[in-house]
Design a protein around this motif. Sequence first.
Motif, PDB file in Angstrom:
ATOM      1  N   TRP A 194       0.860  -1.087  -0.076  1.00 16.84           N
ATOM      2  CA  TRP A 194      -0.630  -0.129   0.412  1.00 16.84           C
ATOM      3  C   TRP A 194       0.839   1.204   0.221  1.00 16.84           C
ATOM      4  O   TRP A 194       0.638   2.406  -0.116  1.00 16.84           O
ATOM      5  CB  TRP A 194      -0.851  -0.207   1.228  1.00 16.84           C
ATOM      6  N   PHE A 195       2.303   1.173   0.627  1.00 22.24           N
ATOM      7  CA  PHE A 195       2.915   2.273   0.377  1.00 22.24           C
ATOM      8  C   PHE A 195       3.404   2.199  -1.099  1.00 22.24           C
ATOM      9  O   PHE A 195       3.248   4.412  -0.888  1.00 22.24           O
ATOM     10  CB  PHE A 195       4.133   2.350   1.839  1.00 22.24           C
ATOM     11  N   ARG A 196       3.496   2.243  -1.788  1.00 21.84           N
ATOM     12  CA  ARG A 196       4.365   1.870  -2.776  1.00 21.84           C
ATOM     13  C   ARG A 196       3.251   2.545  -3.756  1.00 21.84           C
ATOM     14  O   ARG A 196       3.447   3.014  -4.584  1.00 21.84           O
ATOM     15  CB  ARG A 196       5.007   0.771  -3.363  1.00 21.84           C
ATOM     16  N   ILE A 197       1.878   1.350  -3.548  1.00 21.47           N
ATOM     17  CA  ILE A 197       0.358   2.255  -4.507  1.00 21.47           C
ATOM     18  C   ILE A 197       0.481   3.534  -4.372  1.00 21.47           C
ATOM     19  O   ILE A 197       0.534   4.476  -5.047  1.00 21.47           O
ATOM     20  CB  ILE A 197      -0.754   1.137  -4.324  1.00 21.47           C
ATOM     21  N   VAL A 201       0.639   6.352  -7.153  1.00 17.58           N
ATOM     22  CA  VAL A 201      -0.348   7.438  -7.635  1.00 17.58           C
ATOM     23  C   VAL A 201       0.307   9.080  -7.038  1.00 17.58           C
ATOM     24  O   VAL A 201      -0.199  10.192  -8.262  1.00 17.58           O
ATOM     25  CB  VAL A 201      -1.690   6.969  -6.194  1.00 17.58           C
ATOM     26  N   CYS A 202       0.714   9.257  -6.034  1.00 19.91           N
ATOM     27  CA  CYS A 202       0.988  11.072  -6.061  1.00 19.91           C
ATOM     28  C   CYS A 202       1.953  10.818  -6.769  1.00 19.91           C
ATOM     29  O   CYS A 202       2.136  12.057  -7.200  1.00 19.91           O
ATOM     30  CB  CYS A 202       1.212  10.947  -4.462  1.00 19.91           C
ATOM     31  N   ALA A 203       2.826   9.931  -7.284  1.00 18.54           N
ATOM     32  CA  ALA A 203       3.973  10.899  -8.443  1.00 18.54           C
ATOM     33  C   ALA A 203       3.638  10.595  -9.506  1.00 18.54           C
ATOM     34  O   ALA A 203       3.560  11.880 -10.353  1.00 18.54           O
ATOM     35  CB  ALA A 203       5.272   9.337  -8.752  1.00 18.54           C
ATOM     36  N   LEU A 204       2.383  10.145 -10.082  1.00 23.34           N
ATOM     37  CA  LEU A 204       1.891   9.907 -10.941  1.00 23.34           C
ATOM     38  C   LEU A 204       0.859  11.519 -11.573  1.00 23.34           C
ATOM     39  O   LEU A 204       0.836  11.624 -12.300  1.00 23.34           O
ATOM     40  CB  LEU A 204       1.016   8.930 -11.863  1.00 23.34           C
ATOM     41  N   GLY A 205      -0.030  11.558  -9.986  1.00 20.51           N
ATOM     42  CA  GLY A 205      -0.684  12.229 -10.173  1.00 20.51           C
ATOM     43  C   GLY A 205       0.379  13.848 -10.552  1.00 20.51           C
ATOM     44  O   GLY A 205      -0.159  15.477 -10.695  1.00 20.51           O
ATOM     45  N   GLY A 206       1.428  13.938  -9.409  1.00 20.72           N
ATOM     46  CA  GLY A 206       2.261  15.019  -9.996  1.00 20.72           C
ATOM     47  C   GLY A 206       2.371  15.500 -10.974  1.00 20.72           C
ATOM     48  O   GLY A 206       2.797  16.337 -11.341  1.00 20.72           O
ATOM     49  N   THR A 207       3.381  14.453 -11.852  1.00 16.64           N
ATOM     50  CA  THR A 207       3.871  15.097 -12.964  1.00 16.64           C
ATOM     51  C   THR A 207       2.444  15.201 -14.243  1.00 16.64           C
ATOM     52  O   THR A 207       2.792  16.109 -14.895  1.00 16.64           O
ATOM     53  CB  THR A 207       3.959  13.205 -13.478  1.00 16.64           C
ATOM     54  N   THR A 208       1.595  14.093 -14.183  1.00 22.95           N
ATOM     55  CA  THR A 208       0.453  14.844 -14.940  1.00 22.95           C
ATOM     56  C   THR A 208      -0.307  16.049 -14.165  1.00 22.95           C
ATOM     57  O   THR A 208      -0.393  16.954 -15.490  1.00 22.95           O
ATOM     58  CB  THR A 208      -0.800  13.652 -14.726  1.00 22.95           C
ATOM     59  N   PRO A 232      12.319  14.556 -12.321  1.00 26.47           N
ATOM     60  CA  PRO A 232      12.615  14.201 -11.218  1.00 26.47           C
ATOM     61  C   PRO A 232      11.464  12.711 -11.057  1.00 26.47           C
ATOM     62  O   PRO A 232      11.063  12.325 -10.120  1.00 26.47           O
ATOM     63  CB  PRO A 232      13.067  15.062 -10.191  1.00 26.47           C
ATOM     64  N   LEU A 233      10.132  14.076 -10.881  1.00 27.40           N
ATOM     65  CA  LEU A 233       8.557  12.936 -10.979  1.00 27.40           C
ATOM     66  C   LEU A 233       8.601  11.803 -11.260  1.00 27.40           C
ATOM     67  O   LEU A 233       7.943  11.285 -11.185  1.00 27.40           O
ATOM     68  CB  LEU A 233       7.806  13.985 -10.558  1.00 27.40           C
ATOM     69  N   ILE A 234       8.699  12.108 -12.809  1.00 22.98           N
ATOM     70  CA  ILE A 234       8.702  10.227 -13.468  1.00 22.98           C
ATOM     71  C   ILE A 234       9.408  10.035 -12.987  1.00 22.98           C
ATOM     72  O   ILE A 234       9.226   8.024 -13.564  1.00 22.98           O
ATOM     73  CB  ILE A 234       8.996  11.058 -15.148  1.00 22.98           C
ATOM     74  N   ALA A 235      10.633  10.111 -12.295  1.00 25.37           N
ATOM     75  CA  ALA A 235      11.608   9.321 -12.113  1.00 25.37           C
ATOM     76  C   ALA A 235      11.207   8.336 -10.762  1.00 25.37           C
ATOM     77  O   ALA A 235      10.851   7.199 -10.666  1.00 25.37           O
ATOM     78  CB  ALA A 235      12.958   9.189 -11.760  1.00 25.37           C
ATOM     79  N   ALA A 236      10.885   9.035  -9.561  1.00 20.96           N
ATOM     80  CA  ALA A 236       9.805   8.515  -8.985  1.00 20.96           C
ATOM     81  C   ALA A 236       8.726   7.762  -9.024  1.00 20.96           C
ATOM     82  O   ALA A 236       8.823   7.240  -8.113  1.00 20.96           O
ATOM     83  CB  ALA A 236       9.821   9.862  -7.926  1.00 20.96           C
ATOM     84  N   ALA A 237       7.831   8.042  -9.963  1.00 18.10           N
ATOM     85  CA  ALA A 237       7.089   6.962 -10.640  1.00 18.10           C
ATOM     86  C   ALA A 237       7.378   5.918 -10.885  1.00 18.10           C
ATOM     87  O   ALA A 237       6.671   4.817 -10.553  1.00 18.10           O
ATOM     88  CB  ALA A 237       5.902   7.896 -11.415  1.00 18.10           C
ATOM     89  N   LEU A 238       8.551   5.185 -11.301  1.00 20.23           N
ATOM     90  CA  LEU A 238       8.765   4.365 -12.018  1.00 20.23           C
ATOM     91  C   LEU A 238       9.926   3.633 -10.688  1.00 20.23           C
ATOM     92  O   LEU A 238       9.354   2.741 -10.774  1.00 20.23           O
ATOM     93  CB  LEU A 238      10.279   5.055 -13.115  1.00 20.23           C
TER      94      LEU A 238
END
Length: 447
Positions: A194-197, A201-208, A232-238
């Motif tokens: 759940w922590f990674r999920i 979601v936060c990283a993808l939302g921030g990137t978008t 950096p946000l894209i890398a965080a999502a990956l």
Amino acid sequence: MIALIVSDLMMRWRVWFGVLAVTVTSGFVGAHAAGLLETGAFHGGAVQEGLASTSSAVIMFAAITALIVLSSTANLTIALQLRDYALWQLVGVRPALVAVVVLTQLGVIGIIGALVGWLLALPVFPTLFVWVFREWPEMQGVSLHLGIGSGLLVVAAVALTVVLGGLRSARRASRTPAIEALRDAEPPRIRMGWFRIILTVCALGGTTALATTLDGDASMSAFSGQAILLTPLIAAALAAAGPIVFPLVLRGWTSLVPTTISATWFLARNSARYRLSRSSAAIGPLMVAIALAGGLYTTGATLAAAEAVRSGSDAGFDLAPEGVVILLGGPLLLAGVAAAATVFMSGHTREREFALIQAVGSTRGAIVLTAIWEAVAYAVTAAMLGVAATAVGGLVIAGKLSLPGPVIAFPTIGLIAGGGLALLLAATVLPTVTALRTEIPRTLAVE
């Protein structure tokens, strides 16, 4: 319980040394960011404005890297000791107590490591500040502040991140049946907790959100302040989706290399695929380092190209060394230490594997070559993901600036990837050579 915590930390010092090294580095980097904030808040005015803009980017880059490396290192630390936790349960330790002990150990290491890192930063911060801001008139002669309050916040943040990062693995260690853990000390399958999920979601939302709000018609300074955060946000999502993304990429490109070219490559490929906990812990930090450095230089070069188109003259792109150090120094240090530490801490657990390979007829040279190939597999996977993050971020920025394409900084990417490979080779080969010095019967008898 205290005796169990202390004795296990001392007995398994090599495994715990990895997470200790990462927490020390995190405390060191976090202290510098805290020093910038505290100094700005103390003086206010132009000093605070200048340091606020700098510290926001520093904290953004460092926080993303620290969150990734601390959680991955904590998870790997627990995964490497599942067999020991199974033995604890067999001798009567309750499963709930196993989780409490593991989380307490992570918290103790996090506090000690962050505190040591903060203490190491105290004499370095003034020198670094003077060098980085030597060209800023408003920063000349200002008094620097890095007090106990900031230090406690850094220590608490690092310790809390380590504990939260290892929470899922600690629960798994306590809930896994002892017999199952003894049969397979490191389960090959890893899952999204759940922590990674939430992080994904936060990283993808921030990137978008950032990608949609970028305005290519705004002033170049305002645009660059936002664009520099995209990669950096894209890398965080990956990295947050690493349990899904890393195995797919690793399996994908290694499947294209025929296993018939070398028996050592066959062993290395299967080892990297099987031990996904260790593979992810080594790939993630290096991928983030490549994406941060490549993204910074790619963004700068693309902005310079857009400015050249607008002004009709090619002014080129030149990033000052102090800017690179203040923005990327901490994250690159964190990523390098984490990548090397994760490989080093897991090397001791493979002594039995090396002995078995020798027992069936393999040579020491073949085992060392296998370790080299395994480090190469980690580095190539990280480089591919880092390039992908850099390219996607560059394409979005170029599109907003109405350019045909980004100016991707391949030399910078190659430099960081090469440095990461060197660290991985050192952390892989040296423990392997040391393990091969142990007599085979003695190694196989200890289990």
